[in-house]
Design an enzyme around this catalytic site. Structure first.
Site, PDB file in Angstrom:
ATOM      1  N   HIS A 228       7.216  -4.354 -10.744  1.00  0.00           N
ATOM      2  CA  HIS A 228       5.982  -4.021 -11.143  1.00  0.00           C
ATOM      3  C   HIS A 228       5.252  -2.834 -10.347  1.00  0.00           C
ATOM      4  O   HIS A 228       5.636  -3.023  -9.192  1.00  0.00           O
ATOM      5  CB  HIS A 228       5.118  -5.203 -11.793  1.00  0.00           C
ATOM      6  CG  HIS A 228       5.587  -5.953 -12.795  1.00  0.00           C
ATOM      7  ND1 HIS A 228       6.534  -6.719 -12.884  1.00  0.00           N
ATOM      8  CD2 HIS A 228       5.451  -5.732 -14.233  1.00  0.00           C
ATOM      9  CE1 HIS A 228       6.685  -7.373 -13.975  1.00  0.00           C
ATOM     10  NE2 HIS A 228       6.109  -6.656 -14.836  1.00  0.00           N
TER      11      HIS A 228
ATOM     12  N   LYS B  65      -0.599  -4.640  -9.728  1.00  0.00           N
ATOM     13  CA  LYS B  65      -0.424  -5.788 -10.560  1.00  0.00           C
ATOM     14  C   LYS B  65      -1.004  -7.058  -9.688  1.00  0.00           C
ATOM     15  O   LYS B  65      -0.433  -6.951  -8.453  1.00  0.00           O
ATOM     16  CB  LYS B  65       1.062  -6.365 -10.897  1.00  0.00           C
ATOM     17  CG  LYS B  65       1.325  -7.573 -11.652  1.00  0.00           C
ATOM     18  CD  LYS B  65       2.564  -7.606 -12.251  1.00  0.00           C
ATOM     19  CE  LYS B  65       2.882  -8.679 -13.036  1.00  0.00           C
ATOM     20  NZ  LYS B  65       1.776  -8.800 -14.221  1.00  0.00           N
TER      21      LYS B  65
END
Length: 267
Positions: A156, A160
């Site tokens: 990600h 995040k």
């Protein structure tokens, strides 16, 4: 249309929230009842997301919005710290929650399920609304019956907040449901750098990669004698989640109780 589903969106000014607002405005079976974003200001929700004005002014307060909106469903893509309170508020207002935020404890899910049951409401908490990602998780669970040695790697962007991702945890839970715990690797293995082997779950490891330029990917790698199997899913933009969100909004109108996991409502 009188029979359309009235949808409220909290986090409407965020990146996922804006996609949800656009999806609702473009779906003939839905009506945007409210849009909530404390930081967006009193602007028209349609104008905020780059489409025609829709006549719904973005609100700063969820309680006020739900009291005024007569919403059927609340869609929440906010942050873990706020999602539990938002979900409870929705249920207490008679609004069905569709939650794309992770971080709920099993105890919180049980409590919210009881509240939904008491009020005759359907609800959904889903770590991932991507139909491709759901299939990846289900395929991985099936493969683990035959390839019990595995590791999960999820990727990600560097902003995040949680690690590992909700999708990887849900994948691990599905695998653990059909695979006996098996502690992998050399029993004398030693990490010379802390965390090098990733997080431990039911005998296997989950690795979280966080880098700028990455959106959302996950692969499950299985190892056997003389072979490996990789099951991977890649998401490239937030719009890819919207078909799943649309299905969820419609499905929560048809059942009672809080469901955890989008796979349980897929036809």
């Amino acid at each position: 249309m009188a029979d359309t589903i009235r949808v409220a969106v909290i986090g409407a000014g965020g990146r996922m929230g804006r996609e949800v607002v656009k999806m609702v405005l473009q779906d003939e079976n839905m009506t945007l009842a409210a849009a909530v974003s404390p930081s967006a200001g009193p602007v028209d929700a349609g104008s905020m997301v780059g489409v025609n004005p829709c006549g719904v002014t973005v609100s700063a307060d969820l309680e006020t919005a739900l009291s005024d909106a007569r919403a059927d469903v609340l869609v929440d893509f906010t942050v873990p710290q706020a999602a539990y309170g938002n979900t409870k508020t929705a249920i207490l207002h008679g609004v069905r929650p569709v939650i794309g935020t992770t971080g709920f404890t099993p105890e919180q899910i049980d409590e919210l399920d009881k509240l939904c049951q008491e009020r005759g409401l359907g609800g959904l908490i889903a770590p991932n609304f991507s139909i491709g990602a759901i299939l990846m998780m289900q395929f991985a669970a099936q493969a683990s019956k035959y390839f019990p040695h595995l590791e999960i790697i999820e990727y990600h962007g560097d902003q995040k907040l949680d690690a590992p991702s909700g999708t990887s945890i849900k994948t691990a839970e599905l695998i653990a449901g059909v695979r006996r715990e098996l502690r992998q690797g050399n029993p004398n293995e030693e990490e010379t750098i802390e965390g090098a082997r990733g997080g431990y779950y039911n005998g296997f490891r989950i690795h979280s990669v966080r880098l700028p330029g990455v959106f959302a990917q996950q692969e499950v790698i299985f190892g056997g004698f003389g072979q490996t199997l990789k099951i991977r899913h890649d998401s490239y933009e937030r719009a890819g989640y919207m078909p799943g969100v649309a299905v969820a909004v419609k499905k929560v109108m048809t059942y009672t109780g809080l469901i955890y996991g989008f796979e349980h409502i897929m036809d």
